[in-house]
Design a protein around this motif. Structure first.
Motif, PDB file in Angstrom:
ATOM      1  N   GLU A 137       0.825  -1.210   0.000  1.00  0.00           N
ATOM      2  CA  GLU A 137       0.000   0.000   0.000  1.00  0.00           C
ATOM      3  C   GLU A 137       0.865   1.269   0.000  1.00  0.00           C
ATOM      4  O   GLU A 137       0.559   2.244  -0.695  1.00  0.00           O
ATOM      5  N   PHE A 138       1.926   1.254   0.786  1.00  0.00           N
ATOM      6  CA  PHE A 138       2.791   2.429   0.874  1.00  0.00           C
ATOM      7  C   PHE A 138       3.423   2.747  -0.479  1.00  0.00           C
ATOM      8  O   PHE A 138       3.431   3.902  -0.928  1.00  0.00           O
ATOM      9  N   LEU A 139       3.968   1.733  -1.146  1.00  0.00           N
ATOM     10  CA  LEU A 139       4.605   1.954  -2.449  1.00  0.00           C
ATOM     11  C   LEU A 139       3.585   2.404  -3.489  1.00  0.00           C
ATOM     12  O   LEU A 139       3.877   3.254  -4.338  1.00  0.00           O
ATOM     13  N   HIS A 140       2.389   1.847  -3.415  1.00  0.00           N
ATOM     14  CA  HIS A 140       1.359   2.204  -4.392  1.00  0.00           C
ATOM     15  C   HIS A 140       0.803   3.604  -4.138  1.00  0.00           C
ATOM     16  O   HIS A 140       0.708   4.423  -5.068  1.00  0.00           O
ATOM     17  N   ASP A 141       0.458   3.881  -2.887  1.00  0.00           N
ATOM     18  CA  ASP A 141      -0.260   5.122  -2.579  1.00  0.00           C
ATOM     19  C   ASP A 141       0.667   6.317  -2.401  1.00  0.00           C
ATOM     20  O   ASP A 141       0.363   7.419  -2.876  1.00  0.00           O
ATOM     21  N   ARG A 142       1.783   6.124  -1.701  1.00  0.00           N
ATOM     22  CA  ARG A 142       2.610   7.270  -1.330  1.00  0.00           C
ATOM     23  C   ARG A 142       3.801   7.492  -2.264  1.00  0.00           C
ATOM     24  O   ARG A 142       4.187   8.632  -2.519  1.00  0.00           O
ATOM     25  N   VAL A 143       4.409   6.407  -2.726  1.00  0.00           N
ATOM     26  CA  VAL A 143       5.580   6.567  -3.591  1.00  0.00           C
ATOM     27  C   VAL A 143       5.174   6.626  -5.057  1.00  0.00           C
ATOM     28  O   VAL A 143       5.601   7.507  -5.803  1.00  0.00           O
TER      29      VAL A 143
END
Length: 880
Positions: free
Chosen positions: A722-728
């Motif tokens: 989720e972090f790589l998809h949403d924030r990065v």
């Protein structure tokens, strides 16, 4: 020993090799230290002394091999030479002790001789400057004394420094001693030799010299940390070459923002320089694309792969060079043939500047310069055939072909010079009038000696009389004992042998003086002329390095063109958009390792999109182990890397958006050197990716979270996704066995499920190695275990447990079931029956095999053979 101790006191941390005649001697602790390392005998000086001095020596002419061994073991070696002969010492100072001086200090980071260096790799001495009290950048300077390359860079933090040092692979690091433990803990087991050196030790003129160097790819001045690091590297290197001047060709500022960054983990996991398991060059990306013909080209290719440019114009310029050479295969072949004659010009120039170049190496330089006009002519022909485009700038050798230097080398140096100057024969006849005169005197003296021998034979009637020479007696007459009665009285006996007598006479002594005098004068003049020639080459050092750099670029591009044609590479399209679209891509290394046509190509499409349909920026890859997930991910990264280098790539087509960093979290291993478990290594690498990745990055993740409990690992993998998809929002490929993650495709618009396909037949699987849309239905772990040879009882037990787990999950109760309940009496009976059945089947199979072995096929008619096969088939399939 006073002289030795005085010089040793100036180099206390070095092994002092003390020249004494034809040997380099070592004394005291030095002798005892190197004896076992060099496998030489440690004796003693003045054995009658109750406390004799340990000593060990090596022949001066064989010092190269011994030096290499010492350096490979991490020693610092000071070479102390005799600066005068004993005769000169007596004449000049009335002393029996010759003057000795240290002429160079050899360390792993300051190597010059060809036999100590790897031609295809740089040999960097690195200086590190960091302020523990300041948050400023870490200054790093890398100096390769062997070719004059000088690089400075700024690392923002420890991780960045580690990444840069992994790329540079220094042989020695210079830093103040307070930083040593930090550097060792940062680099771990890969840390090279560390040398303590303080900033206060650097004279101000050295700083001024650094400030006076032309900075390539930078502004007018360097940041303070970089300037101090450069001065530290330069001063340390100069201290190893007393009285000499280093060849420095500019100071290049390496800006990480202008290059694709590959940290230590990515260089290792992608096997850019060396393989993971064997640490060999063969099997690496560098090995697979290296078709260079020169050492300079091989080093440049290595540099390009470690830090590819992000500037689209530079990448396209290199592509243009490759395209030009691809379009004219005959010209390319001729260029590569001519490049075979080119030696390591940059390193030869550096050795000339430092006074260590040998006659044979000057001949190699001459041959290299002789190839330049031919190469220039070939590139001119390439221009003539490309009337629409002209010659790409990257292929331009320039107008300075150094033919003035080539002419001087040809005029002075003989065609095939010896390896050393000590015996003469280096300078060509006619190159110098004084040398020619001495040679005439020398050769005339020899002719006179031949006349003396003929005359004495005629006069004495001793037909076997010979005039000879050795170092002990000089010239003498040798007469067989059978002819001694004919020896005249004016012969003076000098030595008696078993079958002959040796005599001298005044006339021979006079000729000896004349011949040896002319010979000595000739050797001295040859040495002077060689020194002048070496200085001429030294003065052209910067020109040579500049030309060597252009030749290296031509070599790399010609080699990449050769690779492209041989292995079917295509020109990728380089764009600014964050995309990675590869049609039928292939792994450049794995394909080379397999037989032709066996590698299965795959397509990958990664790019940002607004809706939930179409290409994605995040591919979640599922499928069985050995199915090819890691290969597909690595080949995508390697194709992107090669595209940024300017190379063609192994694919049908490729469209690559500019990448700032390539991150890999592939494989799992503990790091005992740093005290980290497998899971801790995994989490550290994941943390680095999450903190440093940008929308321009390419991230490869393989099996995140498998080093801990199932739920913990799944939760971490879920959150990281989720972090790589949403924030990065970067281009990402994530291979996993957590099939629960596949559900994320329904709510994350940029994520798409793909899987590597298999074909299942009668409980067995065949890996198809194809990347297809959708999530994998199963992981096929038990089938892979069968392929690996797990015992049948283990496989049956695993299958029952898996069946119960899957049934429990379908029922909605989750995986919380008592696995021990599966081990009921019924299960044990079932296992025993299965084992007995397997035993019966095994016995029946052996019986069938025995029948086949006892049958001679030549004795069977077609009908009888058919009946036998049917009967054996029925026996194997009969019910128990």
């Amino acid at each position: 020993m006073r002289q030795f101790l005085e010089i040793k006191g100036r180099y206390p941390d070095a092994i002092l090799m003390f020249r004494m005649g034809d040997f380099y001697e070592m004394f005291f602790e030095d002798a005892e230290t190197v004896g076992p390392v060099l496998d030489i005998v440690v004796t003693s000086r003045d054995k009658k002394n109750p406390d004799p001095v340990p000593m060990a020596g090596v022949p001066y002419h064989a010092i190269g091999g011994y030096l290499r061994t010492l350096v490979e073991h991490g020693f610092k070696v000071a070479i102390c030479e005799q600066m005068e002969t004993p005769e000169e010492a007596r004449k000049r100072r009335g002393s029996k002790i010759v003057r000795r001086e240290v002429v160079r200090v050899v360390t792993p980071g300051v190597l010059l001789d060809e036999e100590h260096l790897r031609g295809e790799e740089p040999n960097y001495l690195v200086a590190v400057v960091a302020d523990e009290l300041s948050a400023g950048p870490i200054g790093v300077a890398a100096l390769d004394v062997s070719c004059g390359e000088f690089i400075v860079l700024a690392a923002d933090d420890t991780g960045a420094m580690r990444a840069e040092l992994s790329r540079l692979a220094p042989r020695e690091i210079v830093a103040r001693e307070s930083l040593h433990s930090w550097i060792e803990s940062t680099l771990g087991p890969e840390c090279p030799r560390l040398e303590g050196f303080g900033l206060a030790d650097i004279p101000r003129p050295v700083l001024q010299r650094v400030r006076g160097l032309q900075v390539e790819s930078g502004g007018a001045s360097l940041p303070a940390a970089l300037e101090r690091a450069a001065a530290m590297a330069l001063w340390y290197a100069e201290q190893t070459q007393p009285g000499q001047t280093l060849l420095l060709h500019r100071l290049r500022l390496h800006e990480s923002g202008a290059h694709v960054v590959l940290d230590e983990t990515s260089l290792r996991n992608l096997e850019v320089y060396r393989t993971l398991r064997e640490n060999q060059r063969k099997g690496s990306l560098l090995w697979s694309v290296d078709a260079t013909k020169t050492a300079m080209g091989a080093r440049l290719l290595r540099s390009w792969l470690g830090a590819p440019p992000r500037e689209v114009a530079m990448i396209r310029a290199r592509q243009e060079g490759i395209e030009s050479l691809l379009a004219e295969p005959q010209i390319r072949a001729d260029v590569q043939l001519a490049l075979r004659d080119v030696r390591d010009i940059a390193r030869l120039a550096a050795r000339a500047r430092l006074g260590t170049i040998k006659p044979r190496e000057l001949a190699s330089l001459r041959a290299s310069l002789a190839a330049l006009p031919k190469l220039h002519e070939l590139l001119g022909e390439l221009v003539a055939r490309r009337t629409d485009r002209g010659l790409p700038i990257v292929l331009d050798l320039g107008d300075d072909l150094l033919q003035d230097l080539h002419a001087e080398l040809t005029r002075v140096l003989v065609d095939d010079p010896p390896s050393h100057t000590r015996d003469g024969g280096v300078i060509r006849d006619g190159a110098d009038a004084e040398l020619d005169r001495q040679r005439t005197l020398r050769d005339g003296g020899r002719e006179a000696l031949a006349e003396i021998e003929a005359r004495e034979r005629e006069t004495t009637k001793i037909q076997n009389l010979r005039v000879q020479h050795n170092r002990v007696f000089g010239y003498f007459i040798e007469v067989p004992k059978t002819q001694l009665s004919k020896v005249p009285k004016h012969y003076v006996r000098k030595q008696t042998l078993a079958n002959a007598e040796r005599y001298v006479m005044e006339e021979l002594a006079e000729h000896e003086t004349k011949v040896l005098g002319a010979q000595a004068a000739g050797l001295k003049r040859e040495d002077e002329l060689f020194t002048e020639l070496r200085q001429t080459v030294s003065k052209a050092g910067e020109r040579l390095v500049e030309r060597g750099g252009r030749l290296a670029t031509l070599d790399v591009l010609a080699g990449l063109a050769e690779i492209a044609e041989t292995h079917g590479f295509v020109r990728p399209e380089i764009v600014d958009q964050p995309v990675l679209e590869i049609e039928e891509g292939r792994h450049p290394v794995v394909e080379r390792m397999l037989d032709s046509g066996r590698f299965v190509p795959n397509s990958v499409s990664l790019r940002a999109h607004a809706g939930g349909v179409g290409p994605a920026r995040f591919l979640l890859v599922t499928g069985p182990n050995m199915g090819g997930k890691s290969t597909v991910m690595r080949q995508a990264a390697l194709i992107a890397l090669l595209a940024h280098v300017g190379s063609y790539v192994p694919a049908v087509s490729a469209r690559v958006g500019v990448i700032d960093r390539i991150f890999t979290r592939v494989g799992a291993a503990d790091d005992l050197g740093r005290g980290d478990s497998t899971f801790m290594v995994e989490m550290r690498e994941a943390a680095q990716i999450l903190s440093q990745a940008s929308p321009r990055s390419l991230v490869l993740l393989d099996e995140i979270g498998r080093g801990t409990a199932t739920f913990d690992g799944l939760a971490l993998a879920w959150a990281i996704t989720e972090f790589l998809h949403d924030r990065v929002g970067c281009r990402t490929m994530f291979a996993t066995h957590y099939h629960e993650l596949c559900a994320l495709a329904e709510r994350l618009p940029g994520l798409r499920n793909v899987h590597v396909s298999v074909h299942e037949q009668r409980g067995n699987i065949i890996f198809l190695h194809r990347l297809e849309e959708g999530a994998a239905g199963r992981s096929y772990g038990i089938q892979v275990g069968r392929l690996a040879g797990l015992p049948a009882p283990v496989l049956r037990r695993a299958q029952r447990i898996l069946t119960r787990l899957e049934a429990s999950e379908r029922a909605g109760t989750g995986p919380q079931l008592d696995l021990f309940a599966l081990r009921s009496d019924d299960a044990r009976v079932e296992d025993r029956a299965a084992d007995e059945s397997a035993g019966d089947a095994s016995a029946e199979a052996q019986s069938v095999l025995d029948t086949l072995l006892a049958t001679n096929p030549d004795d069977l008619s077609p009908r009888a053979a058919h009946e036998l096969v049917r009967a054996l088939h029925e026996r194997l399939h009969a019910p128990n």
